[in-house]
Design an enzyme around this catalytic site. Structure first.
Site, PDB file in Angstrom:
ATOM      1  N   GLU A  12       6.990 -17.829  -6.956  1.00 22.10           N
ATOM      2  CA  GLU A  12       8.067 -16.880  -6.670  1.00 22.10           C
ATOM      3  C   GLU A  12       9.287 -17.608  -6.090  1.00 22.10           C
ATOM      4  O   GLU A  12      10.433 -17.323  -6.457  1.00 22.10           O
ATOM      5  CB  GLU A  12       7.597 -15.818  -5.672  1.00 22.10           C
ATOM      6  CG  GLU A  12       6.372 -15.036  -6.121  1.00 22.10           C
ATOM      7  CD  GLU A  12       5.066 -15.636  -5.620  1.00 22.10           C
ATOM      8  OE1 GLU A  12       4.855 -16.865  -5.757  1.00 22.10           O
ATOM      9  OE2 GLU A  12       4.252 -14.874  -5.087  1.00 22.10           O
ATOM     10  N   CYS A  52       7.148 -16.212   0.540  1.00 23.64           N
ATOM     11  CA  CYS A  52       7.802 -15.692  -0.667  1.00 23.64           C
ATOM     12  C   CYS A  52       8.418 -14.327  -0.411  1.00 23.64           C
ATOM     13  O   CYS A  52       9.502 -14.032  -0.929  1.00 23.64           O
ATOM     14  CB  CYS A  52       6.808 -15.634  -1.817  1.00 23.64           C
ATOM     15  SG  CYS A  52       6.394 -17.282  -2.429  1.00 23.64           S
TER      16      CYS A  52
HETATM   17 ZN   LIG Z   1       4.327 -17.758  -1.718  1.00 23.36          ZN
END
Ligand SMILES: [Zn+2]
Length: 136
Positions: free
Chosen positions: A61, A95
């Site tokens: 991500e 993320c």
């Molecule tokens: Zn991550």
């Protein structure tokens, strides 16, 4: 400005699946692909890139978002994350905070797996209280 164009999830899922094929995961063998739809209409993909020091490992991500930001693609409108777990894995805290940096709290986050299971969340559900710098 809010972009009301519909998100083509099929394209994002395919891109995330393809990106996952490039995962570098010799240590965990946990392969992840991500595809972010950016506000300029482009799709940015990423795969996890591990490192023998573990701490230097990059998640799919963050690779997808950093790549998009580095080429001036603006903010994210949607992101799909492909794993091979059931249920599909949720992004880690790093993320989620990165998503909060480059998207609104209403960012749709679609978690998918190779078998086709899908779970959609808003970023606000996964990270209800992102870190914010105090306003001056
Ligand atoms: Zn991550």
């Amino acid at each position: 400005m809010v972009d009301f164009r519909p998100v083509d999830w099929t394209v994002l899922i395919t891109a995330a699946r393809d990106a996952r094929e490039h995962a570098y995961a010799p240590y965990s063998h946990f392969r992840v692909g991500a595809a972010a739809l950016m506000e300029d209409g482009s799709i940015s993909t990423g795969a996890n890139v591990e490192n023998r020091t573990y701490g230097l490992t990059l998640c799919a991500e963050r690779v997808a978002l950093a790549t998009a930001v580095a080429r001036g693609a603006g903010r994210a409108r949607a992101i799909a994350v492909m794993t091979d777990t059931s249920p599909p894995a949720t992004p880690c805290g790093l993320c989620l905070q990165t998503m909060a940096e480059f998207a609104g709290q209403d960012l749709p986050v679609l978690l998918v797996n190779l078998e086709g299971e899908q779970i959609e969340h808003k970023l606000s559900e996964l990270l209800p209280h992102p870190f914010e710098l105090p306003k001056p």
